[in-house]
Design an enzyme around this catalytic site. Structure first.
Site, PDB file in Angstrom:
ATOM      1  N   THR A 145     -11.033  60.742  50.547  1.00 52.38           N
ATOM      2  CA  THR A 145     -12.260  60.050  50.143  1.00 52.38           C
ATOM      3  C   THR A 145     -13.438  60.997  49.951  1.00 52.38           C
ATOM      4  O   THR A 145     -14.584  60.548  49.906  1.00 52.38           O
ATOM      5  CB  THR A 145     -12.635  58.972  51.184  1.00 52.38           C
ATOM      6  OG1 THR A 145     -12.754  59.586  52.478  1.00 52.38           O
ATOM      7  CG2 THR A 145     -11.580  57.877  51.223  1.00 52.38           C
ATOM      8  N   UNK A 146     -13.159  62.270  49.812  1.00 55.64           N
ATOM      9  CA  UNK A 146     -14.216  63.249  49.545  1.00 55.64           C
ATOM     10  C   UNK A 146     -14.076  63.720  48.095  1.00 55.64           C
ATOM     11  O   UNK A 146     -13.235  64.575  47.798  1.00 55.64           O
ATOM     12  CB  UNK A 146     -14.114  64.429  50.501  1.00 55.64           C
ATOM     13  N   PRO A 147     -14.870  63.173  47.164  1.00 59.66           N
ATOM     14  CA  PRO A 147     -14.714  63.516  45.742  1.00 59.66           C
ATOM     15  C   PRO A 147     -14.781  65.007  45.429  1.00 59.66           C
ATOM     16  O   PRO A 147     -13.967  65.493  44.628  1.00 59.66           O
ATOM     17  CB  PRO A 147     -15.854  62.739  45.069  1.00 59.66           C
ATOM     18  CG  PRO A 147     -16.079  61.563  45.961  1.00 59.66           C
ATOM     19  CD  PRO A 147     -15.862  62.100  47.357  1.00 59.66           C
ATOM     20  N   PHE A 150     -13.770  67.444  47.175  1.00 60.32           N
ATOM     21  CA  PHE A 150     -12.496  68.009  47.619  1.00 60.32           C
ATOM     22  C   PHE A 150     -11.373  67.646  46.656  1.00 60.32           C
ATOM     23  O   PHE A 150     -10.604  68.516  46.214  1.00 60.32           O
ATOM     24  CB  PHE A 150     -12.181  67.515  49.027  1.00 60.32           C
ATOM     25  CG  PHE A 150     -10.829  67.926  49.532  1.00 60.32           C
ATOM     26  CD1 PHE A 150     -10.580  69.231  49.928  1.00 60.32           C
ATOM     27  CD2 PHE A 150      -9.793  67.001  49.610  1.00 60.32           C
ATOM     28  CE1 PHE A 150      -9.322  69.613  50.393  1.00 60.32           C
ATOM     29  CE2 PHE A 150      -8.541  67.369  50.078  1.00 60.32           C
ATOM     30  CZ  PHE A 150      -8.312  68.679  50.466  1.00 60.32           C
TER      31      PHE A 150
END
Length: 266
Positions: A129-131, A133
């Protein structure tokens, strides 16, 4: 200097960058709101999705805690690499290589179990959920493919940066994931598998998940994403705090500088 003085000094150091991040989130929300209004006026069907603000009380807490994690991290450039406890996650692309044979899926292990005495270990921390990344995962895959003859690679799946039941981000692209906060180790490993189903990694890259006490996240001051290189159990390269200082190009430059093109091609 007493602990109170140290805490006060760290707080004063964090405040300027914290407020600059808040300003960025406010500007981001303003741009998205204007875009949303423009689409509404044009009666576009793409406005049917929910508009989510980034500058929220939970968002501010997450940003502040990320700076605290970075400030109090154990890892230091040139010093011993923390040997954090992690859980092995099977990579669908992995065959019967030596690392897969030694470590069963779901088994507890340690980060430095994947380090070799003669080869550097590139450690990439992040979550689905870390764009920033996930956007860099294709570049990370390319690094693995190009440099696996001279370096080892490890992806460490950590706590969700933007869980759907927490500080969620707008799901406006194919890179978006809907993952809730991890309630247990099984949830975290399942989220890692979900990431690997969308972004396949070469078999040379091993995958682990941080324990539920987030000991790897705390030791390496990750919060959202970070990359580092371990060589002879020391930190040879320490990337900046994500998302703004997360830079795989620096990893490529380090590998190119330390290994000849001939070795890479071999």
């Amino acid at each position: 200097m007493g602990l109170l003085s140290v805490d006060l000094l760290i707080t004063l150091q964090i405040l300027p960058v914290f407020f600059s991040n808040c300003l960025f989130l406010a500007l981001y929300d303003s741009v998205i709101l204007l875009k949303h209004v423009a689409l509404l006026l044009s009666r576009s069907k793409s406005t049917r999705g929910e508009w989510r603000r980034m500058l929220t009380s939970e968002g501010l807490r997450c940003v502040w805690n990320s700076f605290l994690l970075d400030a109090y991290k154990q890892v230091k450039l040139g010093e011993d690499a923390p040997n954090s406890s992690v859980v092995h996650v099977s990579n669908p692309e992995s065959g019967n290589n030596y690392a897969s044979e030694k470590t069963a899926d779901g088994a507890e292990c340690h980060l430095l179990d994947f380090a070799s005495a003669e080869r550097p270990l590139v450690v990439n921390f992040g979550s689905a959920t870390u764009p920033p990344f996930t956007r860099q995962l294709p570049a990370f895959r390319q690094l693995v493919e190009e440099f696996s003859s001279v370096a080892d690679f490890l992806l460490v799946y950590i706590d969700e940066a933007h869980p759907s039941d927490g500080w969620a981000v707008p799901g406006d692209s194919s890179l978006s994931f809907e993952v809730k906060k991890h309630r247990n180790q099984e949830d975290r490993c399942a989220a890692a598998h979900q990431l690997l189903e969308r972004f396949s990694l070469p078999p040379q890259c091993q995958v682990v998940a941080d324990r539920m006490d987030n000991n790897a996240n705390v030791a390496y001051g990750v919060a959202f994403e970070r990359v580092c290189i371990v060589q002879r159990r020391k930190i040879a390269y320490l990337g900046g705090k994500g998302p703004f200082s997360y830079n795989l190009q620096e990893v490529r430059s380090w590998l190119e500088k330390n290994f000849s093109k001939r070795u890479i091609l071999d």
